[in-house]
Design an enzyme around this catalytic site. Structure first.
Site, mmCIF file in Angstrom:
data_model
loop_
_atom_site.group_PDB
_atom_site.id
_atom_site.type_symbol
_atom_site.label_atom_id
_atom_site.label_comp_id
_atom_site.label_asym_id
_atom_site.label_seq_id
_atom_site.Cartn_x
_atom_site.Cartn_y
_atom_site.Cartn_z
ATOM 1 N NE ARG A 121 -14.629 62.986 63.433
ATOM 2 C CZ ARG A 121 -15.837 62.987 62.868
ATOM 3 N NH1 ARG A 121 -16.807 62.301 63.388
ATOM 4 N NH2 ARG A 121 -16.066 63.699 61.812
ATOM 5 N NE ARG A 398 -18.296 57.694 55.898
ATOM 6 C CZ ARG A 398 -17.239 58.120 56.556
ATOM 7 N NH1 ARG A 398 -16.040 57.851 56.106
ATOM 8 N NH2 ARG A 398 -17.368 58.803 57.660
HETATM 9 C C1 UD1 Z 1 -20.942 65.737 64.234
HETATM 10 C C2 UD1 Z 1 -21.361 65.388 62.821
HETATM 11 C C3 UD1 Z 1 -20.300 65.850 61.832
HETATM 12 C C4 UD1 Z 1 -20.037 67.337 62.026
HETATM 13 C C5 UD1 Z 1 -19.688 67.640 63.474
HETATM 14 C C6 UD1 Z 1 -19.528 69.131 63.764
HETATM 15 C C7 UD1 Z 1 -22.624 63.360 63.214
HETATM 16 C C8 UD1 Z 1 -22.770 61.908 62.979
HETATM 17 N N1 UD1 Z 1 -21.504 63.949 62.732
HETATM 18 O O1 UD1 Z 1 -19.742 65.011 64.491
HETATM 19 O O2 UD1 Z 1 -20.789 65.603 60.510
HETATM 20 O O3 UD1 Z 1 -18.933 67.708 61.207
HETATM 21 O O4 UD1 Z 1 -20.724 67.140 64.339
HETATM 22 O O5 UD1 Z 1 -20.702 69.797 63.444
HETATM 23 O O6 UD1 Z 1 -23.499 64.002 63.766
HETATM 24 N N2 UD1 Z 1 -14.111 66.782 70.141
HETATM 25 C C9 UD1 Z 1 -13.215 66.548 71.157
HETATM 26 N N3 UD1 Z 1 -13.532 65.586 72.092
HETATM 27 C C10 UD1 Z 1 -14.689 64.869 72.025
HETATM 28 C C11 UD1 Z 1 -15.596 65.123 70.981
HETATM 29 C C12 UD1 Z 1 -15.271 66.090 70.041
HETATM 30 O O7 UD1 Z 1 -12.163 67.175 71.252
HETATM 31 O O8 UD1 Z 1 -14.927 64.019 72.895
HETATM 32 C C13 UD1 Z 1 -13.779 67.809 69.115
HETATM 33 C C14 UD1 Z 1 -13.666 67.190 67.726
HETATM 34 O O9 UD1 Z 1 -12.368 66.686 67.498
HETATM 35 C C15 UD1 Z 1 -13.969 68.360 66.829
HETATM 36 C C16 UD1 Z 1 -15.018 69.132 67.646
HETATM 37 O O10 UD1 Z 1 -14.873 68.697 69.000
HETATM 38 O O11 UD1 Z 1 -12.828 69.149 66.674
HETATM 39 C C17 UD1 Z 1 -16.429 68.935 67.188
HETATM 40 O O12 UD1 Z 1 -16.768 67.581 67.242
HETATM 41 P P1 UD1 Z 1 -18.246 67.045 67.507
HETATM 42 O O13 UD1 Z 1 -19.192 68.186 67.606
HETATM 43 O O14 UD1 Z 1 -18.202 66.055 68.605
HETATM 44 O O15 UD1 Z 1 -18.516 66.285 66.147
HETATM 45 P P2 UD1 Z 1 -19.203 64.883 65.971
HETATM 46 O O16 UD1 Z 1 -20.349 64.734 66.912
HETATM 47 O O17 UD1 Z 1 -18.156 63.820 65.945
#
Ligand code: UD1
Length: 417
Positions: A121, A398
């Site tokens: 993550r 969860r």
């Molecule tokens: C949120 C949801 C999760 C959902 C996801 C995608 C919440 C609490 N969780 O997670 O249930 O599956 O959106 O719709 O709202 N990434 C990076 N760098 C970063 C952040 C993200 O590379 O700093 C990548 C992640 O590894 C992933 C993608 O971007 O591959 C999407 O992540 P993101 O949209 O940030 O998901 P979350 O906000 O963690």
């Protein structure tokens, strides 16, 4: 540790009210920390992730109270800035607190989020966005320290990917920046609109939420306000795919149909009968569903990654072959081996799953290893022949408020043991 004991083959019938959205509550609770005084959130589901977020707020000095589905957060005298490691580990999305805590107290100290069931993550997009607003962020021995030595500056921020959490972190922080912040390539998920609605009630000025450019005009202070959490679109999807896989007729209430259009499209293609207006859907399924051709996950308004496991559970008992491509997370197919243990015929290569539908699944004892994968295993057991258990229900807890009650109320044979 608990398990769900499920006997398959019971058709699903009845009405159900869909709970408030987990993915909306978590950033809303983070935003409450930035609001002086008392904030009230209605339609707040009882989930272990929400409890973890409330524990974090209490550790930071807030007073939190729950009455039914209403949660009150009083952050009047909060000046603590450290989120203990054990709480960071309990909730994967706790990075969402970083902007709010640093904006309120001038500093945030928390441990680095580790990997999770869905793969690494990373938080680089969160960090880049906060740095643009003047944050100095250091990482020492697994701890993240975020400070705004010269205050929070308005900025023009481009996200390299429309990360939901990074958009939310940037929006929350920008509400108290001096000047106007523009977040480009922002996530467009409905939860972003819900957060903007809350922030605006709290005294912020957030424009363009739900589009790829979000503009935040900084305010001096935010004040506690009252808000009703939007319905959970993934819980709604879970119920609909369960009806499609098992058969029956269910009316889902308290939903936003517009948020469910990519899900509805796959169910219509599967041959289900759907009638809907803005806030409810009746889904009817009397025969074995047809498999989809190809579905790939995308940021909103594309097909949501979180609904993928549920779609695949339905697909595993559908007629024909479907190709599913997971574009958002690296390791989302952990539950597929467990589905195959029930007699499903699913092959995976990297991020692609090829599902050849089988006529019957045979109940087999399985283990949940993540939230939506766990829910998918429970749905598959409801569609199977025989009785078996899904272990590790703490993953399912969860994100689902009383999963077993929700499904028992519409006729599933499911109990917690
Ligand atoms: C949120 C949801 C999760 C959902 C996801 C995608 C919440 C609490 N969780 O997670 O249930 O599956 O959106 O719709 O709202 N990434 C990076 N760098 C970063 C952040 C993200 O590379 O700093 C990548 C992640 O590894 C992933 C993608 O971007 O591959 C999407 O992540 P993101 O949209 O940030 O998901 P979350 O906000 O963690």
């Amino acid at each position: 540790m608990s398990a769900f004991k499920i006997t398959g083959g019971r058709k699903l019938h009845g009405d159900l009210n869909v709970q408030g959205a987990k993915n909306s509550v978590l950033p809303l609770l983070a935003a409450c920390f930035l609001c002086e005084g008392q904030s009230i959130l209605h339609n707040c589901p009882k989930l272990s992730d929400v409890n973890a977020a409330l524990d974090i707020l209490e550790c930071l000095g807030c007073r939190c109270k729950r009455e039914g589905t209403t949660v009150t957060v009083d952050s009047q005298n909060c000046d603590m800035f450290e989120v203990p490691e054990c709480l960071m580990r309990e909730m994967r999305s706790s990075i969402i607190f970083m902007g709010a805590v640093a904006a309120r107290t001038g500093k945030a100290l928390m441990s680095l989020p580790g990997g999770c069931e869905l793969g690494p993550r990373p938080i680089d997009i969160h960090i880049e966005a906060l740095k643009k607003m003047g944050a100095v962020i250091e990482c020492e021995s697994g701890k993240l320290i975020c400070e705004f030595p010269e205050g929070i500056k308005a900025a023009d921020i481009y996200l390299r990917f429309p990360s939901v959490g990074a958009t939310e972190n940037a929006m929350i922080t920008a509400t108290v920046a001096s000047g106007t912040t523009v977040i480009r390539n922002a996530a467009k998920e409905p939860e972003i609109i819900d957060l903007a609605g809350f922030l605006n009630k709290a005294g912020a000025c957030v424009l363009g939420a739900g589009t790829d450019t979000v503009t935040v005009i900084g305010a001096h202070k935010l004040y506690g306000c009252e808000h009703t959490v939007m319905p959970d679109r993934i819980v709604a999807a879970t119920c609909m795919y369960a009806v499609a896989a098992v058969g029956g007729r269910v009316r889902l209430k308290n939903i936003e149909t517009e948020h469910l259009l990519p899900i509805i499209s796959t169910l219509t293609d599967a041959g289900c009968n759907l009638e809907y207006d803005g806030h409810q859907i009746v889904i009817v399924s009397h025969s074995r569903p047809h498999n989809f051709d190809t579905v790939s996950t995308q940021p909103y308004p594309g097909f949501p990654t979180d609904a993928g496991p549920l779609l695949i559970a339905m697909s595993s008992v559908s007629k024909g072959t479907g190709v599913f491509i997971e574009n958002i997370f690296d390791r989302r197919f952990g539950y597929i081996d467990e589905l195959n243990r029930m007699g499903a015929n699913i092959k995976t290569v990297g991020r692609v799953a090829i599902i050849s539908g089988v006529r019957h699944l045979d109940a087999a004892n399985v283990c949940a290893a993540d939230l939506r994968g766990g829910a998918a295993l429970a749905v598959a057991l409801m569609a199977s022949h025989g009785t078996a258990t899904v272990k590790n229900t703490e993953y399912i807890d969860r994100g689902y408020d009383g999963f077993e009650h929700t499904f028992a109320n519409i006729g599933a044979d499911i109990t917690r043991i």
